[in-house]
Design a protein around this motif. Structure first.
Motif, PDB file in Angstrom:
ATOM      1  N   ILE A  92       2.867  11.649 -15.130  1.00 59.53           N
ATOM      2  CA  ILE A  92       4.116  11.384 -14.402  1.00 59.53           C
ATOM      3  C   ILE A  92       3.787  11.083 -12.942  1.00 59.53           C
ATOM      4  CG2 ILE A  92       5.550  12.814 -15.911  1.00 59.53           C
ATOM      5  CD1 ILE A  92       5.450  14.987 -13.684  1.00 59.53           C
ATOM      6  N   LEU A  93       4.651  10.296 -12.335  1.00 58.82           N
ATOM      7  CA  LEU A  93       4.505   9.964 -10.919  1.00 58.82           C
ATOM      8  C   LEU A  93       5.082  11.101 -10.084  1.00 58.82           C
ATOM      9  CD1 LEU A  93       3.900   7.965  -8.609  1.00 58.82           C
ATOM     10  CD2 LEU A  93       6.214   7.052  -8.930  1.00 58.82           C
ATOM     11  N   MET A  94       4.242  11.645  -9.221  1.00 55.66           N
ATOM     12  CA  MET A  94       4.703  12.627  -8.238  1.00 55.66           C
ATOM     13  C   MET A  94       4.372  12.098  -6.857  1.00 55.66           C
ATOM     14  SD  MET A  94       4.172  16.440  -9.814  1.00 55.66           S
ATOM     15  CE  MET A  94       5.677  17.005  -8.997  1.00 55.66           C
ATOM     16  N   GLU A  95       5.398  11.803  -6.082  1.00 58.55           N
ATOM     17  CA  GLU A  95       5.206  11.283  -4.736  1.00 58.55           C
ATOM     18  C   GLU A  95       4.725  12.412  -3.827  1.00 58.55           C
ATOM     19  OE1 GLU A  95       8.324   8.967  -3.167  1.00 58.55           O
ATOM     20  OE2 GLU A  95       8.420   7.624  -4.898  1.00 58.55           O
ATOM     21  N   TYR A  96       3.751  12.092  -2.988  1.00 64.10           N
ATOM     22  CA  TYR A  96       3.098  13.102  -2.153  1.00 64.10           C
ATOM     23  C   TYR A  96       3.480  12.904  -0.689  1.00 64.10           C
ATOM     24  CZ  TYR A  96      -0.812  15.966  -0.322  1.00 64.10           C
ATOM     25  OH  TYR A  96      -1.582  16.911   0.314  1.00 64.10           O
ATOM     26  N   ASP A  97       4.206  13.861  -0.136  1.00 65.72           N
ATOM     27  CA  ASP A  97       4.503  13.882   1.296  1.00 65.72           C
ATOM     28  C   ASP A  97       3.458  14.803   1.940  1.00 65.72           C
ATOM     29  OD1 ASP A  97       5.443  14.228   3.863  1.00 65.72           O
ATOM     30  OD2 ASP A  97       7.548  14.339   3.272  1.00 65.72           O
ATOM     31  N   LYS A  98       2.420  14.205   2.480  1.00 65.94           N
ATOM     32  CA  LYS A  98       1.273  14.978   2.961  1.00 65.94           C
ATOM     33  C   LYS A  98       1.637  15.894   4.111  1.00 65.94           C
ATOM     34  CE  LYS A  98      -3.605  14.343   4.191  1.00 65.94           C
ATOM     35  NZ  LYS A  98      -4.679  13.330   4.404  1.00 65.94           N
ATOM     36  N   LYS A  99       2.498  15.440   5.006  1.00 65.68           N
ATOM     37  CA  LYS A  99       2.820  16.264   6.169  1.00 65.68           C
ATOM     38  C   LYS A  99       3.574  17.537   5.780  1.00 65.68           C
ATOM     39  CE  LYS A  99       6.801  13.288   7.278  1.00 65.68           C
ATOM     40  NZ  LYS A  99       6.420  12.148   6.409  1.00 65.68           N
ATOM     41  N   LYS A 100       4.249  17.501   4.640  1.00 62.65           N
ATOM     42  CA  LYS A 100       4.956  18.691   4.151  1.00 62.65           C
ATOM     43  C   LYS A 100       4.186  19.398   3.040  1.00 62.65           C
ATOM     44  CE  LYS A 100       9.618  16.931   5.140  1.00 62.65           C
ATOM     45  NZ  LYS A 100      10.927  16.575   4.531  1.00 62.65           N
ATOM     46  N   GLY A 101       3.119  18.758   2.538  1.00 65.02           N
ATOM     47  CA  GLY A 101       2.394  19.320   1.415  1.00 65.02           C
ATOM     48  C   GLY A 101       3.257  19.427   0.175  1.00 65.02           C
ATOM     49  N   LEU A 102       4.076  18.406  -0.066  1.00 63.66           N
ATOM     50  CA  LEU A 102       5.083  18.482  -1.133  1.00 63.66           C
ATOM     51  C   LEU A 102       4.946  17.321  -2.111  1.00 63.66           C
ATOM     52  CD1 LEU A 102       7.611  20.099  -2.070  1.00 63.66           C
ATOM     53  CD2 LEU A 102       8.985  18.455  -0.756  1.00 63.66           C
ATOM     54  N   LEU A 103       4.898  17.643  -3.409  1.00 59.78           N
ATOM     55  CA  LEU A 103       4.930  16.661  -4.483  1.00 59.78           C
ATOM     56  C   LEU A 103       6.319  16.646  -5.101  1.00 59.78           C
ATOM     57  CD1 LEU A 103       1.605  17.528  -6.365  1.00 59.78           C
ATOM     58  CD2 LEU A 103       1.948  15.771  -4.624  1.00 59.78           C
ATOM     59  N   SER A 121       4.761   9.574   9.540  1.00 56.89           N
ATOM     60  CA  SER A 121       5.947   9.459  10.382  1.00 56.89           C
ATOM     61  C   SER A 121       6.576  10.829  10.612  1.00 56.89           C
ATOM     62  CB  SER A 121       6.959   8.527   9.713  1.00 56.89           C
ATOM     63  OG  SER A 121       8.194   8.555  10.394  1.00 56.89           O
ATOM     64  N   ARG A 122       7.051  11.055  11.841  1.00 55.93           N
ATOM     65  CA  ARG A 122       7.653  12.347  12.167  1.00 55.93           C
ATOM     66  C   ARG A 122       9.173  12.316  12.137  1.00 55.93           C
ATOM     67  NH1 ARG A 122       4.443  13.820  17.602  1.00 55.93           N
ATOM     68  NH2 ARG A 122       4.880  11.609  17.969  1.00 55.93           N
ATOM     69  N   SER A 123       9.760  11.116  12.081  1.00 55.77           N
ATOM     70  CA  SER A 123      11.214  10.987  11.968  1.00 55.77           C
ATOM     71  C   SER A 123      11.503   9.595  11.412  1.00 55.77           C
ATOM     72  CB  SER A 123      11.896  11.186  13.328  1.00 55.77           C
ATOM     73  OG  SER A 123      11.470  10.189  14.251  1.00 55.77           O
ATOM     74  N   PRO A 124      12.675   9.394  10.800  1.00 57.94           N
ATOM     75  CA  PRO A 124      12.975   8.097  10.181  1.00 57.94           C
ATOM     76  C   PRO A 124      12.941   6.957  11.195  1.00 57.94           C
ATOM     77  CG  PRO A 124      14.498   9.775   9.397  1.00 57.94           C
ATOM     78  CD  PRO A 124      13.728  10.393  10.532  1.00 57.94           C
ATOM     79  N   THR A 162       0.840  -1.193   0.000  1.00 54.48           N
ATOM     80  CA  THR A 162       0.000   0.000   0.000  1.00 54.48           C
ATOM     81  C   THR A 162       0.877   1.245   0.000  1.00 54.48           C
ATOM     82  OG1 THR A 162      -0.158   0.091   2.417  1.00 54.48           O
ATOM     83  CG2 THR A 162      -1.841  -1.177   1.253  1.00 54.48           C
ATOM     84  N   ILE A 163       0.383   2.280  -0.653  1.00 53.16           N
ATOM     85  CA  ILE A 163       1.038   3.586  -0.616  1.00 53.16           C
ATOM     86  C   ILE A 163      -0.026   4.621  -0.286  1.00 53.16           C
ATOM     87  CG2 ILE A 163       2.290   5.334  -1.915  1.00 53.16           C
ATOM     88  CD1 ILE A 163       3.607   3.195  -3.527  1.00 53.16           C
ATOM     89  N   GLU A 164       0.213   5.368   0.791  1.00 51.81           N
ATOM     90  CA  GLU A 164      -0.677   6.439   1.212  1.00 51.81           C
ATOM     91  C   GLU A 164       0.144   7.707   1.406  1.00 51.81           C
ATOM     92  OE1 GLU A 164      -3.730   4.754   4.321  1.00 51.81           O
ATOM     93  OE2 GLU A 164      -1.778   3.857   4.693  1.00 51.81           O
ATOM     94  N   ALA A 165      -0.484   8.849   1.137  1.00 53.86           N
ATOM     95  CA  ALA A 165       0.211  10.113   1.373  1.00 53.86           C
ATOM     96  C   ALA A 165       0.407  10.345   2.868  1.00 53.86           C
ATOM     97  CB  ALA A 165      -0.577  11.266   0.761  1.00 53.86           C
TER      98      ALA A 165
END
Length: 583
Positions: free
Chosen positions: A537-548, A151-154, A77-80
Motif C-alpha cells: 500500500i502507498l503510505m505518504e511520508y511527511d518527514k518533518k512530522k515523522g508521519l506515514l 516546507s514549514r507552511s503552505p 519527483t516525490i521526496e519525503a
C-alpha cells in the motif's frame, strides 16, 4: 510595472552563454490569486541561495496550480523531505518551470505516479515521462499547492531553469504582476581591515572636539537615515591603512506582504568608480554554497546576522558578481580622499544607499598591536588539496574546500561512554567549508558485532548527531561538511514505529486513513514498506512530522484485514509490526 519592464529590456543582452532570452509577459502567474511573495529569488538561506520565489497561497492547501505557459510535464519527483512533491514543465522557449511542495497532482499525473510507485513499492520516485505525454496549455491546472517536503507552511515554490540545467533565473524578470514600491532597509554596516597590515581609524565628532579610534578587526558602525541615504552616525572621516572591505546587513519588503525578503542588485563605488557589483538575474544551483563566502559566516554563526560582503574572499566563485576591481577593496593612500557609495536595489528598482568619506592614513609598524600567534598544526591552502593525519585520525580536504587559507587546529577530547574512538574537535565551527572533507577515525575499541553498525557522529555534550560512514579495516570513514567535534558511535537500535489512529483489533469502518509514526534515534530512516492483506500500500511520508499516511480508496467491507509494516534505518536495524483491523 513600467520601470521593471524597461529594466528587463535593458539587461537582456547582459546574460552570458548559459542564459535564455527573457520575454517579459511570457510567463503568467501559476496561481489563480494575486501574487504575494513570501520568499525572494536568491534570498539568503542556510548554506544556499534560494533558487526561486515562494508564492503565498493564503495559508491554504489545495489551491490550483496552473501552467504559466504552454509546454509539457518533463519530470515528476516525490521526496519525503526537500522539495516534496514537485512537477517540472518544459517550454518550447527552452526554459523549464518548477513547482515544489505540492499537495497533489491532476488525476492523470496522479495515476501515472501511482503506477510507478506501486511497481517500485516506494513512495519516493523520480520520473521522466516521454516528451509530450502530458501536454499543458497556459492556464491548465496540473497540480494543487501544499506543504510537502521540507516546507514549514503552505506555499508554492516556483522556479525558472535554463533548460534542463541547474541554472536558475529570477522569475520576476518575466514580469509577474507583483506590487512593490517599498525600498530596501539597511540594518547593519560593517567595516573590515583586510590583510595582515591593514587597519581602520574612525574619526568621531564629539560635542566639543573630535576623537579617533583605531580598529585592527572588523567593526560595526552606527548609522542613521536621511532621506534615501544612510550615513555613519557621529563620524567625520573613515581613515584606511592598507585595505578595507565593506559589508551590509539589509532586508526588503513588498506591498501588503509582511515577509522579510532580500535585495536584487547592489553596487559599491569609490571616487565615482564601480569596484564591486552584484546583479541576481541567475546563478547555478551547483555553486549556491558559496553563500558562505558571500556572507560573514562568523557573524551568522555567533550572532545570527547576515552581513553581505561587497568584497571577495579568495575562493568565492559566485556568478552574479560584476565589475569587480581590486576584489572590491578600498586601498588607503595618504592624503587621498574619496566618497564611498554602496547602493542596493530590490526587484522593482526601489533603492537606498550608504555614503561616507574615506581617506588614507599612515600607521607606523610599531603602532600595530603585538599579535599573540595562535599555535596551529598546519597551514591549509584554499587552492590545493590538504591532508592531515595522526595516530587516530585522518583528514583529506579536496582543492577549494576553503574560502581562504586556514591555520588548521585540532584537539582530542576525552572519550565518552558511548563513543568507540577519540572525540576530535576539528578546527572551528565558525569557519565554513565549500565542499565536504573525508574523515577517517580509528575505531580500535569497536567490538566485532558492531562493525556494520558503526558510524561517525557529531558530539556535543550528551547530544549526538549522525553523519554517516562505513567501517573498513579498523577505521570508520565518512564525508563531513562542517567543522565540529566528531567520534565513532554505534547504532544498534531499531527505529521506533507506533500506530497513531488504530490499534490491534480496531474497527476502522468510518476512518479515512491509517496513520503511523516512525522515527529513528540516530542514523535515520532508510526505507519502509507497508502491506494490507499482503498487498503493498502507498503510505505518504511527511518527514518533518515523522508521519506515514495511507488513504483508503475502497469502501468498507466489514471484514478483518491484516496490516504489516517494516521500517529499516540507515544501519539496517529493522522494526516490524503486524496487527489486524476491521473495516
Amino acid at each position: 510595472m513600467s520601470r521593471l519592464y524597461f529594466f528587463v529590456l535593458l539587461v537582456l543582452c547582459y546574460f552570458d552563454s548559459h542564459s535564455q532570452e527573457i520575454v517579459p509577459g511570457f510567463l503568467k502567474s501559476p496561481v489563480p490569486i494575486p501574487v504575494y511573495i513570501s520568499g525572494s529569488f536568491s534570498e539568503l538561506r542556510n548554506n544556499h541561495f534560494h533558487g526561486g520565489i515562494d508564492i503565498r497561497t493564503d495559508g491554504r492547501i489545495g489551491l490550483p496550480v496552473v501552467a504559466p505557459a504552454d509546454g509539457y510535464v518533463s519530470r515528476i519527483t516525490i521526496e519525503a523531505g526537500n522539495y516534496g512533491k514537485t512537477v517540472f514543465i518544459e517550454h518550447p522557449s527552452g526554459i523549464t518551470t518548477v513547482y515544489a511542495h505540492l499537495d497533489a497532482f491532476s488525476k492523470e499525473l496522479t495515476d501515472y505516479v501511482y503506477f510507478h510507485q506501486k511497481a517500485a513499492e516506494s513512495y519516493e520516485v523520480d520520473l521522466t515521462p516521454e516528451p509530450g505525454k502530458f501536454p499543458v496549455k497556459q492556464g491548465d491546472t496540473f497540480a494543487y499547492s501544499g506543504n510537502s517536503g521540507a516546507s514549514r507552511s503552505p506555499h508554492l515554490h516556483f522556479e525558472v531553469r535554463e533548460g534542463k540545467s541547474n541554472w536558475v533565473i529570477n522569475p520576476l524578470l518575466y514580469g509577474l504582476d507583483v506590487k512593490d514600491d517599498i525600498p530596501p532597509v539597511i540594518t547593519g554596516i560593517r567595516l573590515y581591515p583586510v590583510g595582515e597590515n591593514s587597519a581602520i581609524e574612525i574619526e568621531y565628532k564629539g560635542k566639543s572636539s573630535t576623537y579617533t579610534r583605531r580598529y585592527f578587526n572588523p567593526v560595526n558602525v552606527a548609522f542613521y537615515k536621511s532621506g534615501g541615504t544612510y550615513r555613519l552616525s557621529g563620524v567625520k572621516m573613515v581613515k584606511v591603512y592598507g585595505n578595507m572591505g565593506i559589508a551590509i546587513e539589509c532586508r526588503d519588503m513588498m506591498n501588503d506582504c509582511g515577509n522579510v525578503l532580500d535585495i536584487y542588485k547592489g553596487e559599491l563605488t569609490y571616487k565615482g568608480n564601480t569596484i564591486f557589483a552584484q546583479e541576481r538575474q541567475h546563478f547555478s544551483l551547483d555553486d549556491t554554497r558559496y553563500i558562505n563566502a558571500h556572507c560573514d559566516y562568523y557573524e551568522k554563526y555567533y550572532h545570527g546576522r547576515n552581513f553581505q560582503r561587497f568584497f571577495l574572499l579568495p575562493n568565492n566563485k559566485i556568478s552574479f558578481y560584476t565589475n569587480v576591481e581590486n576584489n572590491g577593496l578600498i586601498t588607503g593612500r595618504v592624503y587621498d580622499t574619496g566618497n564611498v557609495e554602496l547602493r542596493i536595489w530590490d526587484h522593482h528598482l526601489n533603492n537606498v544607499a550608504v555614503e561616507f568619506q574615506v581617506t588614507g592614513t599612515n600607521i607606523k609598524p610599531e603602532e600595530f598591536p603585538v599579535k599573540q600567534m595562535e599555535s596551529y598544526l598546519k597551514l591549509f591552502y584554499y587552492d590545493r588539496p590538504n591532508y592531515y593525519s595522526d595516530s587516530g585520525i585522518e583528514l583529506f580536504f579536496p582543492e577549494n574546500s576553503f574560502y581562504e587559507n586556514v591555520n588548521f587546529v585540532m584537539k582530542e577530547l576525552p572519550a565518552r561512554r558511548f563513543t568507540y574512538s577519540g572525540i576530535y574537535k576539528i578546527h572551528k565551527p565558525e569557519i565554513p567549508l565549500q565542499t565536504a572533507f573525508t574523515l577517517r577515525l580509528k575505531a580500535d575499541r569497536l567490538p566485532v558485532k558492531y562493525y556494520s553498525k558503526a558510524l561517525v557522529a557529531e558530539v556535543s555534550g550528551e547530544s549526538v548527531r549522525a553523519v554517516g560512514g562505513v567501517y573498513t579495516n579498523g577505521w570508520v570513514e565518512a564525508k563531513v561538511k562542517n567543522f565540529g567535534s566528531y567520534a565513532v558511535v554505534v547504532d544498534s537500535v531499531a527505529p521506533v514505529v507506533r500506530t497513531v489512529n488504530f490499534v490491534n483489533g480496531s474497527n476502522l469502518k468510518y476512518a479515512k486513513d491509517l496513520k503511523v509514526s516512525i522515527y529513528d534515534l540516530l542514523s535515520g530512516i532508510k526505507s519502509y514498506k507497508a502491506y494490507i492483506d499482503g498487498e503493498w500500500i502507498l503510505m505518504e511520508y511527511d518527514k518533518k512530522k515523522g508521519l506515514l499516511t495511507h488513504r483508503f480508496t475502497t469502501l468498507p467491507d466489514g471484514n478483518e484485514h491484516s496490516f504489516r509494516i517494516i521500517v529499516i534505518d540507515n544501519k539496517d536495524n529493522v522494526k516490524e509490526i503486524n496487527l489486524n483491523f476491521k473495516r
